[in-house]
Design an enzyme around this catalytic site. Structure first.
Site, mmCIF file in Angstrom:
data_model
loop_
_atom_site.group_PDB
_atom_site.id
_atom_site.type_symbol
_atom_site.label_atom_id
_atom_site.label_comp_id
_atom_site.label_asym_id
_atom_site.label_seq_id
_atom_site.Cartn_x
_atom_site.Cartn_y
_atom_site.Cartn_z
ATOM 1 N N SER A 50 29.216 1.173 56.663
ATOM 2 C CA SER A 50 28.880 2.652 56.562
ATOM 3 C C SER A 50 27.761 3.048 56.473
ATOM 4 C CB SER A 50 29.661 2.952 55.171
ATOM 5 O OG SER A 50 28.999 2.278 53.906
ATOM 6 N N ASP A 82 31.218 2.813 59.918
ATOM 7 C CA ASP A 82 32.095 3.517 58.977
ATOM 8 C C ASP A 82 31.700 4.499 58.387
ATOM 9 O OD1 ASP A 82 34.568 3.389 57.805
ATOM 10 O OD2 ASP A 82 33.922 2.179 56.023
ATOM 11 N N GLU A 134 38.382 11.584 60.678
ATOM 12 C CA GLU A 134 39.205 11.709 59.560
ATOM 13 C C GLU A 134 39.778 13.456 59.111
ATOM 14 O OE1 GLU A 134 38.661 11.018 54.859
ATOM 15 O OE2 GLU A 134 38.131 9.333 56.199
ATOM 16 N N HIS A 178 40.341 4.797 48.255
ATOM 17 C CA HIS A 178 39.212 3.498 48.397
ATOM 18 C C HIS A 178 38.921 2.883 47.397
ATOM 19 C CE1 HIS A 178 37.409 6.366 51.707
ATOM 20 N NE2 HIS A 178 37.622 4.983 52.400
ATOM 21 N N GLY A 179 38.613 1.217 47.433
ATOM 22 C CA GLY A 179 38.233 0.596 46.284
ATOM 23 C C GLY A 179 39.655 0.010 45.581
ATOM 24 N N GLY A 207 42.696 -0.431 52.460
ATOM 25 C CA GLY A 207 43.541 -1.316 53.001
ATOM 26 C C GLY A 207 43.466 -2.342 51.737
#
Length: 283
Positions: A50, A82, A134, A178-179, A207
């Site tokens: 990222s 990313d 996104e 996220h996370g 994920g």
């Protein structure tokens, strides 16, 4: 084997029926481990970094490390930006040899999001590189960045957004986070609806917290890519943390680093196998 162009990698995945994992890296150890895990599984995927993590490195260095790790290997692997936060980051990564790009302007108003993605897409498409965008807001915590927004993707906006941005894949918000702190609640009916209306394949971020059975169900809905960051980082950090807890004077950096590569590679191999139904213990 050289890094695979993002369009070619997605075509290969579709032909084989694979979902491509995209594993986040930060440094040399993570990069070598991800490439090793994918090659041991003999399954395709991405190494990705990222904009936030590029603070520790730069596009040229990461591209060099991935190419070095992938030398003499034959598993199809791409290199992806990313959450690209600026056009400058997009351009730097394309120039460095990245084979796939995400421009994330989802925090901007709708028309500004479109304008930012379209600018990146026009640039990347000139070089034959696909662009991920996104639509919606994915909550949770990624590294030290906390996003308290959690607005699901509106199916009524998808066709217009894809047409105007010319993006090649679409990261959607369907209750994913996220996370590993927040718990995801994946809205599979919404994902199914998005798959019906989207002209391009879909991407799931966050994920690491999504149950494997949910991911296997999500594969039915034009899912091409799923991101993993916290899961692998946990494997690396735990290696050092456990050694420190066992002995506060532990400072054998090379041995711990080698162990962390082994642990992260094992996790990457496990994940790519599980999400593609190649691990008999889970599938």
């Amino acid at each position: 084997m050289k890094l695979v162009n993002g369009f070619d990698l997605m075509k290969y995945a579709k032909e084989k029926g694979y979902v491509l994992p995209a594993f986040n890296t930060t440094n040399m150890e993570m990069t070598f481990a991800i490439v090793r895990g994918l090659n041991e599984a003999k399954l395709p995927g991405y190494v990705q970094i990222s904009s936030n993590n590029l603070r520790l490195s730069d596009p040229q260095t990461i591209a060099y490390l991935v190419k070095k790790a992938q030398k003499d290997q034959d598993t199809p692997i791409g290199l992806h930006l990313d959450h690209g936060k600026s056009f400058q980051d997009v351009k730097a990564c394309v120039d460095a040899g990245f084979t796939s790009i995400m421009i994330d302007a989802s925090q901007l108003p709708y028309d500004e999001n479109i304008a930012a993605v379209r600018r990146a897409a026009d640039y990347c498409h000139f070089y034959g590189i696909p662009v991920e965008a996104e639509l919606g807001a994915i909550g949770g915590k990624e590294d030290d960045i906390v996003n308290e927004s959690n607005a699901k993707t509106n199916p009524d906006m998808v066709a217009d957004f894809v047409e105007r941005t010319r993006c090649d894949t679409l990261a959607v918000a369907v209750g994913n986070v996220h996370g590993l702190v927040a718990k995801p609640h994946i809205d599979l009916p919404l994902l199914a609806k998005l798959a019906e209306v989207s002209p391009v394949p879909l991407v799931l971020h966050g994920g690491s917290g999504i149950p494997f059975e949910t991911i296997r169900e999500a594969r039915k809905y034009n899912l091409i890519k799923i991101n993993y960051g916290a899961d692998l980082r946990s494997a690396l950090v735990t290696t050092f943390g456990q050694a420190y807890e066992k002995d506060h004077k532990e400072c054998n950096l090379i041995e711990l680093s080698l162990s962390s590569v082994e642990h992260v590679a094992e996790r990457a191999k496990f994940l790519v196998e599980v999400i593609n139904g190649k691990n008999e213990k889970i599938a």
